[in-house]
Scaffold this active site. Structure first.
Site, PDB file in Angstrom:
ATOM      1  N   HIS A  50       0.859  -1.210  -0.074  1.00 36.65           N
ATOM      2  CA  HIS A  50      -0.129   0.137   0.047  1.00 36.65           C
ATOM      3  C   HIS A  50       0.707   1.129   0.168  1.00 36.65           C
ATOM      4  O   HIS A  50       2.067   1.140   0.720  1.00 36.65           O
ATOM      5  CB  HIS A  50      -0.973  -0.154   1.049  1.00 36.65           C
ATOM      6  CG  HIS A  50      -2.237   0.838   1.189  1.00 36.65           C
ATOM      7  ND1 HIS A  50      -2.047   2.536   1.501  1.00 36.65           N
ATOM      8  CD2 HIS A  50      -3.240   0.726   0.739  1.00 36.65           C
ATOM      9  CE1 HIS A  50      -3.079   2.709   1.324  1.00 36.65           C
ATOM     10  NE2 HIS A  50      -4.018   2.003   0.709  1.00 36.65           N
TER      11      HIS A  50
ATOM     12  N   GLU B 293      -7.849  -5.179   0.055  1.00 38.79           N
ATOM     13  CA  GLU B 293      -8.339  -5.867  -0.880  1.00 38.79           C
ATOM     14  C   GLU B 293      -8.408  -7.658  -0.677  1.00 38.79           C
ATOM     15  O   GLU B 293      -9.227  -8.253  -1.325  1.00 38.79           O
ATOM     16  CB  GLU B 293      -7.552  -5.765  -2.470  1.00 38.79           C
ATOM     17  CG  GLU B 293      -7.596  -4.196  -2.870  1.00 38.79           C
ATOM     18  CD  GLU B 293      -8.995  -3.728  -3.183  1.00 38.79           C
ATOM     19  OE1 GLU B 293      -9.971  -4.106  -2.819  1.00 38.79           O
ATOM     20  OE2 GLU B 293      -9.020  -2.908  -4.124  1.00 38.79           O
TER      21      GLU B 293
HETATM   22  N1  ACO Z   1       3.934  -7.932  -4.557  1.00 35.59           N
HETATM   23  C1  ACO Z   1       5.141  -7.822  -4.939  1.00 35.59           C
HETATM   24  N2  ACO Z   1       6.075  -6.674  -4.863  1.00 35.59           N
HETATM   25  C2  ACO Z   1       5.248  -5.410  -4.612  1.00 35.59           C
HETATM   26  C3  ACO Z   1       4.068  -5.373  -4.209  1.00 35.59           C
HETATM   27  C4  ACO Z   1       3.293  -6.634  -4.343  1.00 35.59           C
HETATM   28  N3  ACO Z   1       1.982  -6.517  -3.796  1.00 35.59           N
HETATM   29  N4  ACO Z   1       3.817  -4.217  -4.099  1.00 35.59           N
HETATM   30  C5  ACO Z   1       4.860  -3.372  -4.250  1.00 35.59           C
HETATM   31  N5  ACO Z   1       5.939  -4.027  -4.601  1.00 35.59           N
HETATM   32  C6  ACO Z   1       7.292  -3.898  -4.854  1.00 35.59           C
HETATM   33  C7  ACO Z   1       7.560  -3.152  -6.266  1.00 35.59           C
HETATM   34  O1  ACO Z   1       7.788  -4.295  -7.274  1.00 35.59           O
HETATM   35  C8  ACO Z   1       8.461  -2.435  -5.836  1.00 35.59           C
HETATM   36  O2  ACO Z   1       9.539  -3.148  -5.692  1.00 35.59           O
HETATM   37  P1  ACO Z   1      11.252  -2.580  -6.598  1.00 35.59           P
HETATM   38  O3  ACO Z   1      11.481  -1.134  -5.800  1.00 35.59           O
HETATM   39  O4  ACO Z   1      12.089  -3.576  -5.992  1.00 35.59           O
HETATM   40  O5  ACO Z   1      10.958  -2.438  -7.943  1.00 35.59           O
HETATM   41  C9  ACO Z   1       8.304  -1.850  -4.564  1.00 35.59           C
HETATM   42  O6  ACO Z   1       7.579  -2.743  -3.746  1.00 35.59           O
HETATM   43  C10 ACO Z   1       7.847  -0.669  -4.187  1.00 35.59           C
HETATM   44  O7  ACO Z   1       6.258  -0.376  -5.310  1.00 35.59           O
HETATM   45  P2  ACO Z   1       5.752   0.720  -5.576  1.00 35.59           P
HETATM   46  O8  ACO Z   1       4.845   0.171  -6.801  1.00 35.59           O
HETATM   47  O9  ACO Z   1       6.602   1.831  -5.857  1.00 35.59           O
HETATM   48  O10 ACO Z   1       4.877   0.951  -4.461  1.00 35.59           O
HETATM   49  P3  ACO Z   1       3.560   1.936  -4.505  1.00 35.59           P
HETATM   50  O11 ACO Z   1       3.501   2.464  -3.189  1.00 35.59           O
HETATM   51  O12 ACO Z   1       3.557   2.687  -5.598  1.00 35.59           O
HETATM   52  O13 ACO Z   1       2.547   0.905  -4.786  1.00 35.59           O
HETATM   53  C11 ACO Z   1       0.688  -0.499  -4.657  1.00 35.59           C
HETATM   54  C12 ACO Z   1       1.413   0.480  -4.102  1.00 35.59           C
HETATM   55  C13 ACO Z   1       0.368  -0.269  -6.134  1.00 35.59           C
HETATM   56  C14 ACO Z   1      -0.635  -0.915  -3.772  1.00 35.59           C
HETATM   57  C15 ACO Z   1       1.553  -1.808  -4.481  1.00 35.59           C
HETATM   58  O14 ACO Z   1       1.722  -2.088  -3.471  1.00 35.59           O
HETATM   59  C16 ACO Z   1       0.713  -3.050  -5.615  1.00 35.59           C
HETATM   60  O15 ACO Z   1       0.580  -2.848  -6.873  1.00 35.59           O
HETATM   61  N6  ACO Z   1       0.101  -3.782  -4.823  1.00 35.59           N
HETATM   62  C17 ACO Z   1      -0.750  -4.816  -5.525  1.00 35.59           C
HETATM   63  C18 ACO Z   1      -1.942  -4.608  -6.166  1.00 35.59           C
HETATM   64  C19 ACO Z   1      -3.079  -4.098  -4.831  1.00 35.59           C
HETATM   65  O16 ACO Z   1      -3.080  -4.691  -4.120  1.00 35.59           O
HETATM   66  N7  ACO Z   1      -3.753  -3.118  -5.027  1.00 35.59           N
HETATM   67  C20 ACO Z   1      -4.813  -2.793  -4.175  1.00 35.59           C
HETATM   68  C21 ACO Z   1      -4.291  -1.532  -3.299  1.00 35.59           C
HETATM   69  S1  ACO Z   1      -5.356  -1.126  -1.876  1.00 35.59           S
HETATM   70  C22 ACO Z   1      -6.566   0.245  -2.615  1.00 35.59           C
HETATM   71  O17 ACO Z   1      -5.976   0.902  -3.268  1.00 35.59           O
HETATM   72  C23 ACO Z   1      -7.925   0.121  -2.150  1.00 35.59           C
END
Ligand code: ACO
Length: 381
Positions: free
Chosen positions: A258, A316
């Site tokens: 998140h 989620e």
């Molecule tokens: N699984 C694996 N790796 C992850 C995940 C995940 N669920 N979430 C983040 N990471 C990793 C990324 O690959 C990245 O790694 P890196 O820097 O080595 O490349 C690092 O963590 C940071 O990721 P960002 O995308 O920069 O983090 P951000 O804060 O922008 O993303 C997000 C948050 C979009 C929710 C992300 O965690 C994600 O994609 N989760 C999966 C989708 C999800 O569950 N979405 C629902 C969110 S809840 C809501 O909005 C209601």
């Protein structure tokens, strides 16, 4: 500003405070969510959805008289105009996704009410479940059902989907969900709604735009894939190898991570408890246990594969489980999220309208500045 001229860009607007609000407060380090003064765990499993909507719009809980009047007012606005039903029929013949049909249908609600914000907000909150259920039934070759004014908002949603009156445990599960996700700080869809209303556009347009932002998988579109993952795993012995394979391939685990929460999302806490209660009542404990194991292993492996990222369970993951336990198919998960969040969007629109200043940030130009015009016949690319 750097060197007095190049503005610093806040990537993804992370850390930027864009508004003051009384609606909700998110503390990502402490794992705390406050909704209009109430910790989410205090409110979510106790309030009816109508009480929560009233709370957001009025900043206090209603006493019995105003609550009864509000319930009646909402129940009286559930029916859809013919133009909306026609659109849904046409969309069903194209097998349009439920969330897209909802997004299109919202724009047909506006005509007389669009410029009276309260009327529009009532209409939107009341009509969302009717649109979703009518469309889902059309998509599944079933006749849409008329609303039941004697049922509350949540019970009527389940009734209009399935055609039978839901059990109290099911209504409680859905109501807990709707209350839990009703508002969540300056998330992408709420920001979208506030940007649109800040131009003095109307509530229907603001909510239509917000829906477009909500449907993306990085915002409200993740619970379907989270449930698919649990079903694909299918068995406790496969949990670890499956998750390792995904992470080793660089894939994201849906339902984890998140932008704001660096500890377990407090909404996951509330929804896990609601799912446990529902799955006890419908004898599907095995699926609930499997989900708990997936969660535990996913959090442990995310720490191993993405050290320092603090990736924890988000809302989620248990949304998927809870809504599945209520009999909802996964194409209804994001639309059901919208049925709740529309109350938050409209409340934010009221707040923005009261204190309005046009939301108009800046961008840092990084393109060239000295191009010269080349007639089309001389261009080489
Ligand atoms: N699984 C694996 N790796 C992850 C995940 C995940 N669920 N979430 C983040 N990471 C990793 C990324 O690959 C990245 O790694 P890196 O820097 O080595 O490349 C690092 O963590 C940071 O990721 P960002 O995308 O920069 O983090 P951000 O804060 O922008 O993303 C997000 C948050 C979009 C929710 C992300 O965690 C994600 O994609 N989760 C999966 C989708 C999800 O569950 N979405 C629902 C969110 S809840 C809501 O909005 C209601």
């Amino acid at each position: 500003m750097v060197n007095g001229s190049t503005p610093t860009v806040a990537d993804g607007l992370a850390g930027v405070v864009a508004a003051q609000t009384r609606l909700s407060s998110v503390d990502g380090e402490a794992g705390e969510l406050i909704i209009a003064g109430f910790p989410v765990a205090e409110l979510a499993s106790r309030a009816s959805f109508e009480e929560t909507v009233y709370l957001l719009w009025h900043d206090h809980l209603p006493s019995p008289g105003p609550l009864a009047a509000f319930r009646e007012e909402l129940a009286a606005c559930r029916d859809l105009p013919q133009v909306t039903l026609n659109l849904l029929q046409a969309a069903a013949s194209q097998k349009t996704a439920v969330i897209d049909a909802l997004r299109m249908a919202v724009n047909t609600l506006g005509l007389p009410a669009a410029h009276d914000s309260r009327q529009a907000a009532i209409r939107l909150v009341a009509a969302f479940p009717t649109i979703v259920t009518a469309y889902w039934r059309l998509l599944n070759q079933l006749e849409p059902l008329p609303a039941r004014p004697d049922l509350g908002h949540a019970a009527n949603y389940l009734y209009m989907l399935f055609g039978w009156e839901p059990e109290p445990e099911q209504v409680h599960g859905l109501e807990t969900y709707l209350n839990t996700v009703v508002d969540h700080g300056m998330n992408a869809s709420t920001f979208t709604a506030r940007v649109i209303i800040s131009t003095q556009s109307d509530m229907i347009s603001a909510v239509g735009g917000a829906l477009g932002a909500l449907k993306g998988p990085l915002h409200g579109g993740a619970p379907g894939p989270a449930l698919d993952m649990i079903f694909e795993i299918g068995d406790t012995a496969r949990v670890e190898p499956y998750l390792r394979r995904k992470l080793a391939a660089g894939e994201r685990l849906m339902g984890f991570g998140h932008r704001v929460y660096k500890v377990r999302d407090p909404r996951a806490e509330v929804l896990a408890a609601a799912a446990a209660r529902l799955y006890r009542s419908n004898n599907q404990q095995a699926l609930y246990q499997l989900a708990c194991q997936v969660e535990q292993m996913a959090v442990a492996l995310l720490a191993e594969y993405k050290p320092g990222r603090q990736l924890q369970t988000n809302v989620e993951f248990y949304t998927a489980l809870l809504l599945h336990g209520l009999g909802l198919t996964s194409d209804l998960f994001t639309p059901t999220f919208a049925i709740s969040r529309v109350a938050g969007w409209t409340a934010h629109c009221f707040e923005q309208q009261r204190l309005n200043r046009l939301i108009r940030p800046q961008s840092a130009y990084v393109g060239s500045k000295d191009r010269r015009w080349i007639p089309v016949e001389q261009r080489l690319n």
